[in-house]
Structure formats: C-alpha cells, structure tokens
Write an enzyme that holds these catalytic residues in place. Structure first.
Site, PDB file in Angstrom:
ATOM      1  N   SER A 166       0.812  -1.202   0.000  1.00  0.00           N
ATOM      2  CA  SER A 166       0.000   0.000   0.000  1.00  0.00           C
ATOM      3  C   SER A 166       0.853   1.263   0.000  1.00  0.00           C
ATOM      4  CB  SER A 166      -0.905   0.009   1.231  1.00  0.00           C
ATOM      5  OG  SER A 166      -0.135   0.182   2.406  1.00  0.00           O
ATOM      6  N   GLY A 203       4.035   1.589   2.378  1.00  0.00           N
ATOM      7  CA  GLY A 203       5.297   1.782   1.680  1.00  0.00           C
ATOM      8  C   GLY A 203       5.953   3.098   2.021  1.00  0.00           C
ATOM      9  N   GLU A 222       6.865  -0.520  -4.734  1.00  0.00           N
ATOM     10  CA  GLU A 222       5.755  -0.436  -5.684  1.00  0.00           C
ATOM     11  C   GLU A 222       4.507  -0.184  -4.837  1.00  0.00           C
ATOM     12  OE1 GLU A 222       3.134  -3.445  -8.341  1.00  0.00           O
ATOM     13  OE2 GLU A 222       5.292  -3.846  -8.311  1.00  0.00           O
ATOM     14  N   CYS A 235      -2.043  -4.937  -9.142  1.00  0.00           N
ATOM     15  CA  CYS A 235      -1.471  -3.596  -9.154  1.00  0.00           C
ATOM     16  C   CYS A 235      -1.664  -2.922 -10.503  1.00  0.00           C
ATOM     17  CB  CYS A 235       0.004  -3.639  -8.790  1.00  0.00           C
ATOM     18  SG  CYS A 235       0.957  -4.834  -9.724  1.00  0.00           S
ATOM     19  N   GLU A 285      -6.294   5.313  -5.732  1.00  0.00           N
ATOM     20  CA  GLU A 285      -6.565   3.916  -6.079  1.00  0.00           C
ATOM     21  C   GLU A 285      -7.549   3.296  -5.100  1.00  0.00           C
ATOM     22  OE1 GLU A 285      -4.051  -0.175  -6.929  1.00  0.00           O
ATOM     23  OE2 GLU A 285      -3.449   1.163  -5.312  1.00  0.00           O
TER      24      GLU A 285
END
Length: 505
Positions: free
Chosen positions: A232, A236, A255, A292, A377
C-alpha cells in the site's frame, strides 16, 4: 495498491494467522511473530552467507536458481493446495503462478549465463590524455529485505521476483512474510531452503521474519543494504521514510499505488463497442480486481454507446472474495465514499469476504475539479469511467495524472494521429505503454518494465519485473590502475568468464 501497513516497532509481537477468504475461518497453525532478537538472527545469518554467494560466478549462481525452480515445480500441487486455502485465488490461477515463479528464476539464470548483468566497462590508459587505466563493474549491494505482497502468494512473495532478482545479483534475502498467507510462505520457504542446500548453497540465503511489528526493525537493521516492497501507499511510504531516515540511508524500491489509465479513442469506441466493454470488465474484475495493474481509470468519448455497454456488463459482473478482511473493509469503505458517482454495480459471490464490482462515472470537467480524490486507487474490482468531448482537454488532463505502472490506448487506424499525441502525453506518467490491450498481466521477459513515477514506485528508473530487476541490487566499483592479476575475472585482459564488455576507444 495492496494492504501492507507496518505496525510501529514498539507494538508487542502477536501471532500471524492465515484465514480462508471463503469462510473467514483459520487456516493452519498460527505463525509466531518475530521478536527483535529473531530479526537480528535472521539478518546475521544472511550476512554470514553473503560473501560466499557473492563470490560465485554468474553461471554458478544460475545453477542454484534453476535447482530452486525445479524444486518449486516438483512441489506445485502441495503449494497450490495450501495457497488456495489461504487466498481463495483458485487452483488454475495459483498453478500458473507457481510456474511464473519458477519461470522468473530460470529467466534470471539465463541472464547470469549471458553475463551482461555485471556491466563491465573498460577505459584503457591513454598517456596522451593523462588518463589512467579504469575498469568498472557492478557488485552485489548486500543483504536485501523483501516485503511479500498480499495478492501474489508465490510470484511476489517468498521466492518471487524481488527474491529471485536479489539472488541473481549475488545478494541474500530476508523476507517479511505477508499476513494474508503465512502457511503458504512457510511451505515455500521449506521447499526453497532444502533446494538451496541440495544445490550446495547456504539455506541462509533465504531468511523469514513475520508479524507487522517486524517490518520497521528489519528496514532499520544496519545489516540490511536495500529493501524491496510491494504494498500500500501508506505502508510503503512509512517504510520508505524509515529507510531514508537511517543514519546510513539505504535504497528503498517500493511499488505502491497505481490507477493505470486507459484511453479509448473515438473511432475505436464506435467500431469496437462491445469488445471494449467486455475487455474492460474482464480486466477490472480479474482476480477480484486485486492486481497492481488494474484499470482504475478509463477515458471514453461522450456520445457513444460504450458507456451504456460498460454499465450493462458491470450489472452482470460477479465479484469474488478479497484476500483479507482488512482489504475487504478498505474496499467497502472506498466504494461507499463514491456512491454518488455510481454508474453500475454488480453482485458479490458467496463467501465471507466477497465484494461486488462497482463502476463510477464522471465527465472530464468534474474529474479535473476533484482530481485529487478521483485519482486515488481503490484496490479491488472498482473503476472510474471519465467521458471526454474535447481532445485537447483530454490531453491536458492526461498530463496531470499521477504516476502509474501502465497506460493503455485503444485505437483503430482512423485514430492513429490522435493516438500518437495521447501516447506522448501518457509516456512521462507511466512505466509501460500498451496498445489495444488491457494492463492486467505482466509478462516475465528481459524487456519488461514494471515501474513508474511516484506514487506507482519510489524509484521510477527501476523495475520489479523483467531482466533489469536485478540492477536494483547492484552497485558499481571502478578499479584504477590495478594489476591484471588482482582484478575481478570479469575485468581482466583475458576475460576468462567471457562476459560482454564495453571498451572505450
């Protein structure tokens, strides 16, 4: 992107328990959370294994990687059964994912044998220019910490791409197990560690730690030289800040989050209406949207039948179970917050953590007015369709998008002049440009780039999938005026390992 938020280091360790997303009931025995001393031991063991592994030639490391790949394939049925119980991703998907995991290991083995990964560059001495003899190559960075992802229990987990690429680079790995599949992680680790020792390598090339409280101490441990993370944005970023705030800051390759814009151009929308609607919903709901590269943002022209076709398909779509209760709750909260923009909603399948697919709609002016909110997102089978009437306004909007892993353009020949302009607008904002395709699905090949500008990743120049993924774990050394006998074999005049080299004229 993926649920993986670290708990502060001061939190008391608790056991990590896997659950069935279909029933919500426990799967397997609890995995004890790692204490501080246990994190210390895992890193120390990896450090002890590092010199011998780094000293192996690329061809020697390739043999070990292939042995691990063979062992994973041999244990496929057992591993898939455990993973399906913990993730509900289904045997066909998981069987393919084990193959993807072993395939990554074999891909890196091929790269190691080719030898180009060392990046050997020679600048011979030139007395007329006053230039000394300088020879440069890449070396392993050291022990790598890898944070396993929730949505790929094999390919982005214990023996996944981060681990495989680190091993290929010559680095031992300590993996932080994901809470969504601890039993799967243990099963994979047993197979891998046995394969490592059978192949003549140290089992300590792979260490495991568990528990949300272990994440911070792992990143800040002085024996860790770099970090690979898939998860997340919040989790992250917290770990990224820890890595950057160390007395000795280290690289953090994260990522984090991606909306993966897809642009449908006018002629394509008119000619391929049903095909595009079916492709969009198939990509959006694949794996219950837990990718993702999910197409979270779709731009389509106004005054077409495409919006109606998408709504019709969405109403008949069925969503499966999410990977964890936390991910399910986050999805439900995110979709509820945008209820006023709902275009269509599907249904949820049976299952404790099953969710319904949702498609929202906004015109381009509304999207731009609320861009900060609408470009966040939502991890799961939900996406926003934005309708546009003016091509120049579309291009301007694309230039304002946050960084993403992918950008896709759907065209027919009549759209090609506009397609070139759209691609030019998307290219600085994404890591991969896709023509007439959907972003879900990342091929494991030498040329793949799975990265992108923030917030897609913390390091847009690097990839977590593909042949160049191992470059994250390599650092350069230049050797000036060293005797040939004391140089690494890759830089000696005779080039005994036969690696590709670039020599300055």
């Amino acid at each position: 992107m993926i649920e993986s938020t670290p708990t502060p280091a001061t939190a008391a360790p608790t056991a990590v328990q896997g659950y069935s997303p279909r029933t919500g009931t426990p799967v397997g025995e609890p995995l004890p959370a790692s204490t501080g001393p246990e994190v210390e031991r895992a890193v120390a063991a990896a450090q002890a294994a590092a010199p011998a592994w780094a000293a192996r030639s690329g061809a020697e490391r390739a043999e070990v990687l292939e042995a691990v790949a063979d062992a994973l394939d041999a244990a496929r049925a057992e591993l898939v059964a455990v993973a399906d119980a913990e993730t509900a991703l289904g045997e066909p998907r998981l069987t393919g994912e084990v193959g993807r995991t072993s395939g990554q290991l074999r891909m890196f083995a091929g790269l190691l044998r080719a030898g180009a990964h060392v990046g050997a560059v020679l600048s011979p001495a030139d007395p007329t220019l006053g230039r000394p003899d300088v020879r440069r190559m890449l070396h392993p960075i050291g022990v790598v910490a890898v944070f396993a992802a929730s949505n790929f229990p094999f390919a982005f987990s214990v023996a996944g791409g981060d681990t495989a690429s680190a091993w290929a680079a010559g680095c031992p790995v300590v993996v932080k197990v994901h809470e969504a599949h601890p039993a799967t992680s243990l099963a994979v680790a047993r197979v891998v560690r046995t394969a490592l020792t059978t192949a003549g390598a140290s089992a300590d090339l792979l260490g495991l730690v568990a528990g949300r409280a272990a994440g911070g101490p792992l990143v800040t441990h002085p024996g860790i030289a770099a970090v690979g993370f898939t998860g997340s944005l919040a989790g992250g970023r917290a770990l990224f800040d820890l890595a950057s705030g160390r007395p000795d800051p280290i690289p953090f390759f994260g990522e984090l989050g991606s909306v993966n814009p897809v642009v449908v151009l006018p002629a394509a929308a008119a000619e391929r209406t049903e095909d595009l609607a079916a492709g969009y919903l198939g990509s959006l709901t694949l794996g219950t949207g837990q990718f993702c590269t999910n197409p979270g943002l779709l731009f389509v022209p106004e005054d077409t039948k495409l919006l109606d076709a998408i709504a019709t398909r969405a109403r008949t779509a069925t969503g499966g179970p999410m990977l964890s209760a936390r991910i399910r709750d986050a999805y439900e909260g995110g979709t509820s917050a945008r209820a006023g923009r709902e275009l269509a909603r599907g249904t949820a399948a049976e299952g404790a953590w099953a969710v319904a697919p949702v498609v929202w709609h906004a015109d381009l002016a509304e999207f731009l007015a609320h861009a900060a909110e609408l470009t966040e997102e939502t991890f799961g089978p939900a996406g926003l369709v934005v309708t546009y009437a003016d091509e120049d306004a579309l291009l301007a909007a694309l230039g304002r998008l946050p960084g993403s892993l992918t950008g896709s353009v759907h065209t027919v020949e009549a759209d090609h002049p506009l397609a070139a302009r759209v691609a030019a607008a998307l290219r600085p904002r994404v890591g991969r440009l896709i023509h007439n395709g959907w972003p879900t699905g990342v091929a494991v090949c030498w040329a793949m780039h799975h990265g992108g500008p923030w917030p897609a990743t913390t390091a847009p120049g690097h990839t977590s999938v593909g042949g160049t993924a191992l470059e994250r774990w390599l650092v350069p050394t230049a050797y000036q005026d060293w005797p040939d006998a004391l140089l690494p074999p890759e830089l000696r005049d005779a080039n005994p390992l036969g690696v590709p080299r670039v020599t300055q004229p």
